[in-house]
Design a protein around this motif. Structure first.
Motif, mmCIF file in Angstrom:
data_model
loop_
_atom_site.group_PDB
_atom_site.id
_atom_site.type_symbol
_atom_site.label_atom_id
_atom_site.label_comp_id
_atom_site.label_asym_id
_atom_site.label_seq_id
_atom_site.Cartn_x
_atom_site.Cartn_y
_atom_site.Cartn_z
ATOM 1 N N GLN A 115 29.754 66.198 129.642
ATOM 2 C CA GLN A 115 28.478 66.356 130.354
ATOM 3 C C GLN A 115 27.893 67.750 130.139
ATOM 4 N N SER A 116 28.749 68.749 130.293
ATOM 5 C CA SER A 116 28.311 70.132 130.129
ATOM 6 C C SER A 116 27.821 70.372 128.699
ATOM 7 N N LEU A 117 28.537 69.789 127.728
ATOM 8 C CA LEU A 117 28.159 69.926 126.317
ATOM 9 C C LEU A 117 26.832 69.227 126.045
ATOM 10 N N SER A 118 26.688 68.002 126.553
ATOM 11 C CA SER A 118 25.460 67.248 126.341
ATOM 12 C C SER A 118 24.256 68.003 126.917
ATOM 13 N N GLY A 119 24.438 68.556 128.115
ATOM 14 C CA GLY A 119 23.351 69.317 128.756
ATOM 15 C C GLY A 119 22.939 70.521 127.917
ATOM 16 N N ALA A 120 23.909 71.263 127.450
ATOM 17 C CA ALA A 120 23.617 72.481 126.682
ATOM 18 C C ALA A 120 22.929 72.135 125.362
ATOM 19 N N MET A 121 23.385 71.056 124.716
ATOM 20 C CA MET A 121 22.779 70.637 123.442
ATOM 21 C C MET A 121 21.323 70.200 123.666
ATOM 22 N N GLU A 122 21.101 69.451 124.744
ATOM 23 C CA GLU A 122 19.741 68.957 125.029
ATOM 24 C C GLU A 122 18.793 70.111 125.339
ATOM 25 N N ARG A 123 19.310 71.138 126.020
ATOM 26 C CA ARG A 123 18.442 72.274 126.380
ATOM 27 C C ARG A 123 18.076 73.128 125.171
ATOM 28 N N GLY A 124 18.861 73.018 124.118
ATOM 29 C CA GLY A 124 18.477 73.692 122.870
ATOM 30 C C GLY A 124 18.889 75.144 122.746
ATOM 31 N N HIS A 125 19.975 75.537 123.401
ATOM 32 C CA HIS A 125 20.433 76.928 123.267
ATOM 33 C C HIS A 125 20.810 77.232 121.822
ATOM 34 N N ASN A 126 20.624 78.483 121.442
ATOM 35 C CA ASN A 126 21.016 78.885 120.103
ATOM 36 C C ASN A 126 22.515 79.218 120.116
ATOM 37 N N MET A 127 23.325 78.190 119.952
ATOM 38 C CA MET A 127 24.769 78.343 120.082
ATOM 39 C C MET A 127 25.476 77.327 119.184
ATOM 40 N N VAL A 128 26.725 77.642 118.866
ATOM 41 C CA VAL A 128 27.552 76.704 118.103
ATOM 42 C C VAL A 128 28.686 76.253 119.005
ATOM 43 N N TYR A 129 28.885 74.960 119.096
ATOM 44 C CA TYR A 129 30.039 74.452 119.840
ATOM 45 C C TYR A 129 31.015 73.861 118.831
ATOM 46 N N VAL A 130 32.259 74.331 118.909
ATOM 47 C CA VAL A 130 33.291 73.847 117.992
ATOM 48 C C VAL A 130 34.357 73.105 118.795
ATOM 49 N N CYS A 131 34.575 71.850 118.437
ATOM 50 C CA CYS A 131 35.689 71.115 119.029
ATOM 51 C C CYS A 131 36.860 71.181 118.053
ATOM 52 N N TYR A 132 37.976 71.730 118.513
ATOM 53 C CA TYR A 132 39.189 71.618 117.678
ATOM 54 C C TYR A 132 39.946 70.409 118.206
ATOM 55 N N ASP A 133 39.903 69.381 117.388
ATOM 56 C CA ASP A 133 40.360 68.058 117.812
ATOM 57 C C ASP A 133 41.803 67.837 117.360
ATOM 58 N N ASN A 134 42.736 67.938 118.312
ATOM 59 C CA ASN A 134 44.124 67.637 117.965
ATOM 60 C C ASN A 134 44.558 66.297 118.563
ATOM 61 N N GLY A 135 43.569 65.575 119.109
ATOM 62 C CA GLY A 135 43.806 64.179 119.446
ATOM 63 C C GLY A 135 44.637 63.911 120.688
ATOM 64 N N ALA A 136 44.741 64.878 121.571
ATOM 65 C CA ALA A 136 45.413 64.632 122.863
ATOM 66 C C ALA A 136 45.348 65.900 123.716
ATOM 67 N N TYR A 137 45.756 65.780 124.972
ATOM 68 C CA TYR A 137 45.886 66.952 125.854
ATOM 69 C C TYR A 137 47.215 67.622 125.521
ATOM 70 N N MET A 138 47.188 68.495 124.497
ATOM 71 C CA MET A 138 48.438 69.083 124.026
ATOM 72 C C MET A 138 48.941 70.159 124.986
ATOM 73 N N ASN A 139 48.003 70.892 125.612
ATOM 74 C CA ASN A 139 48.389 72.021 126.471
ATOM 75 C C ASN A 139 49.182 71.570 127.695
ATOM 76 N N THR A 140 48.882 70.370 128.182
ATOM 77 C CA THR A 140 49.583 69.876 129.374
ATOM 78 C C THR A 140 50.773 68.996 128.978
ATOM 79 N N GLY A 141 50.978 68.800 127.672
ATOM 80 C CA GLY A 141 52.155 68.049 127.239
ATOM 81 C C GLY A 141 51.853 66.692 126.649
ATOM 82 N N ILE A 142 50.831 66.658 125.775
ATOM 83 C CA ILE A 142 50.576 65.489 124.912
ATOM 84 C C ILE A 142 50.199 64.232 125.703
ATOM 85 N N GLN A 143 49.135 64.322 126.488
ATOM 86 C CA GLN A 143 48.599 63.125 127.147
ATOM 87 C C GLN A 143 47.413 62.601 126.332
ATOM 88 N N ARG A 144 47.175 61.317 126.401
ATOM 89 C CA ARG A 144 46.109 60.720 125.608
ATOM 90 C C ARG A 144 44.739 61.213 126.081
#
Lengths: 310, 387
Positions: A115-144
């Motif tokens: 939601q936060s990402l969608s809002g920021a993109m729609e508002r048109g800020h001059n920013m780059v958003y990078v998703c590093y996609d490792n395919g799960a919640y790795m920090n909390t112990g590999i949850q889907r």
């Protein structure tokens, strides 16, 4: 084209000595993104592996200004930093050209931060958003997460006696971001560093928001040998599980066509999270996974071809 | 002006660098009025029209950390959605000022006034100022900014005003000259802005058991410092405007034997009740608390010590079964201070239930009886509710 001999002379913004796991794909992706910069940058991180491992007080691995706020709000936070920049620049209180980038994992981006990402993109800020996609919640112990591929064994989608790993297919976040009609959206992989750096350069260069979705293999979560991270990301690209493409001002272009499209099993087999799929009785599921990859790849090629024809 | 207009006008005069806000009844007017100021070029503010209150507070934190004077405004469920980031704003020591138009927190959903929203945020590390009327809400805005940005404090401040009762009611008020405001608030000089790219800082790092406690302790110290700063800022504001503010206001308290303690708009009604009972010869008075965080426990205990009985009026329920949050703080402040009055709690006005002079006279009568009896029979009462 980025040249390796130029890139290696770039000052590293994410310094060595941070506490990410050996073989983690995230810092490789981050460093490749930041190598594309010529201007100073303010970095924002969502809560996650990258943030907790690079900013253990009183230490920091960041040589640029850095802010971490919470898990689901990196896009909103960096949008506030960018708004402050616009205001202070207009008032003559800041004179430098400064770039703004947010990094979030797939949990912080596909799921809780969408939601936060969608809002920021729609508002048109001059920013780059990078998703590093490792395919799960790795920090909390590999949850889907909604980025976890179908069939993957995670701690909240375990391969059990009845259910063979995650039942649902991945969410196509890159397509969702493209639907915001922002100037630049791309999917990249650290195995193809040149392609990635070029995409990051474009993302920083456009006026307005840009989104990069970067595959960041996780040796712990995917269960492969830490030295094989780049190989894993290369297999994801060569099997077309993770196609490399960009959408620039609405025009889709596939930036890398594998010479020979490898079977999906080449990607699945070396990873412990897919081990159960090769057990007797799961042949049908493997076929379905291959069919899904084929379908998405063909659709992508068709869209690219349509636009070329125009 | 209405209370919301007064607050929006104060925002225009402050002319912050960034406002990130989201509409919610009964705060919406503030955002709307301010949007017109932006559209007409009357302010230099970057106005970030976020998609939620969570993002409103998140973007405000980003902007404040960047080095901007950054603000937002909200009410009720909007404040609840910000909850997580309220604590982060305070722990990052960001001097954000936020008007909160007090509204009952769902559920059931209700749009009218009570204090359940800001009372829930009482332990978030924000300073809280409560306003009796539009004039006070307006005046509190400028003082809040000075308090927040004071180097001994550096904490965010909520300026609370009662939903509809104050936010939407028309009042005459005295406004400041723009020049006076400009001089009073001064130019903002952030200490470690993100936009100072030559001196990079890391904001919001992970803080384990070896430092977290010290950082929390520093926040407590800043909150302690805030009390003197609030008074010093009020003195300076009075010199410039002639309007006087403190930690709390005492009304006909000198020889009072019984008093009511209340916050916000109900204090105006309570003053009329005091006048009525004084005419009848009862020695009654009123204390109106302006500053709930930091809680001015010593000074308040001093002001209440001579009473025989005290009625605390809570516009929020804590469900502890031992009274509302204001009652608990006041009674705790009096405990151990030596002697002091018998204390009762009256929970009132939830979800905008109206309160008139007659009801407050009734509170006084019950509390006069308590004083005469020398003991509290009923510690917590609910006022004006069908039971």
């Amino acid at each position: 084209m980025a040249r390796l001999k130029d890139l290696i002379h770039k000052p590293e913004i994410l310094s060595p000595g941070h506490r990410m796991c050996p073989g983690c794909g995230a810092p490789i992706a981050v460093r490749q993104v930041l190598m594309a910069l010529d201007d100073p940058v303010v970095v924002c991180c969502a809560t996650g592996c990258l943030e907790v491992s690079t900013t253990i007080y009183p230490y920091t691995a960041w040589r640029s200004p850095f802010i971490h706020n919470a898990f689901e709000n990196a896009a909103a936070t960096i949008s506030g930093v960018e708004a402050a920049y616009l205001s202070l620049k207009k008032q003559g209180k800041v004179d430098k050209e400064i770039k703004f980038v947010a990094f979030g994992g797939d949990g912080g981006t596909y799921d809780i931060g969408l939601q936060s990402l969608s809002g920021a993109m729609e508002r048109g800020h001059n920013m780059v958003y990078v998703c590093y996609d490792n395919g799960a919640y790795m920090n909390t112990g590999i949850q889907r997460s909604s980025a976890t591929p179908r069939g993957a064994d995670t701690t909240t989608s375990p391969a059990g006696k009845v259910i063979p790993g995650k039942p649902a297919a991945r969410k196509d976040l890159t397509a969702i971001m493209a639907a915001h009609n922002i100037p630049y959206v791309a999917q990249a992989s650290p195995s193809h560093w040149n392609d990635l750096v070029e995409k990051a350069k474009k993302a920083f260069a456009v006026e307005g928001p840009a989104f990069l979705n970067i595959l960041a293999p996780c040796p712990r979560g995917w269960r492969y040998d830490a030295k094989d991270t780049i190989e894993m990301s290369r297999l994801a690209v060569d099997t077309c599980q993770w196609p490399l493409y960009e959408i620039e001002d609405g025009v889709l272009r596939i930036t890398y066509q594998p010479k020979e499209k490898k079977p999906l099993t080449d990607y699945l087999k070396p990873q412990g999270r897919f081990k159960h799929l090769f057990a007797k009785g799961n042949e049908q599921l493997l076929e379905e996974l291959q069919a899904e990859v084929d379908k998405r790849w063909e659709e992508l090629k068709q869209r690219a071809a349509c636009q070329e024809a125009k | 002006m209405t209370g919301n207009e007064a607050v929006a006008f104060a925002l225009k005069q402050i002319d912050p660098d960034v406002i990130a806000a989201y509409p919610i009844t009964p705060q919406t007017d503030i955002v709307q009025y301010f949007s017109s100021f932006v559209a007409d070029g009357a302010v230099k503010t970057e106005f970030v029209t976020v998609e939620s209150e969570h993002s409103a507070m998140s973007a405000t934190v980003g902007a404040a950390a960047a080095g901007a004077r950054a603000m937002t405004a909200t009410a009720a469920n909007g404040l609840a959605l910000m909850w997580e980031i309220l604590y982060i704003a305070a722990s990052n020591r960001l001097p954000i000022v936020m008007p909160v138009v007090n509204r009952a927190l769902s559920g059931p959903i209700n749009i009218h006034c009570d204090h359940s929203d800001t009372m829930g945020a009482r332990d978030s590390g924000w300073i809280q100022l409560y306003s009796e009327n539009a004039q006070e809400a307006y005046d509190n805005m400028f003082q809040a900014l000075r308090i927040a940005e004071h180097p001994d404090v550096l904490l965010p401040v909520m300026v609370c005003l009662d939903g509809f009762i104050i936010s939407h009611a028309l009042e005459n008020l005295v406004v400041n000259e723009d020049e006076l405001v400009k001089n009073f608030i001064g130019a903002y000089k952030p200490q470690y802005p993100l936009l100072d790219v030559d001196n990079p800082v890391t904001v919001g790092p992970i803080d384990m058991y070896d430092f977290y406690f010290e950082h929390k302790r520093q926040q407590s110290e800043a909150m302690k410092n805030a009390q003197e700063v609030i008074l010093a800022v009020a003195r300076e504001y009075e010199q410039k405007t002639g309007r006087s503010y403190g930690l709390f206001e005492e009304y006909r308290m000198d020889d009072a034997e019984v008093a009511v303690l209340v916050m916000s708009s109900a204090a105006g009604t309570a003053k009329a009740a005091v006048d009525e009972l004084r005419e009848q010869g009862h020695k009654v008075g009123l204390v109106k608390l302006r500053v709930f965080r930091p809680f001015p426990h010593e000074k308040l205990a001093g002001a209440l010590q001579h009473l025989k009985a005290l009625a605390v009026m809570d516009r929020a329920e804590s469900f502890s079964t031992m009274g509302g949050p204001l009652f608990n703080e006041v009674r705790s402040a009096l405990y151990g201070a030596g002697g002091g009055p018998l204390v009762r709690d009256f929970i009132f006005g939830l979800g905008g239930r109206d309160i008139g002079v007659a009801e407050i006279v009734e509170i006084f009568k019950k509390t006069l009886e308590t004083a005469a009896a020398g003991k509290v029979d009923e510690m917590v009462c609910y006022l004006g509710v069908r039971e």
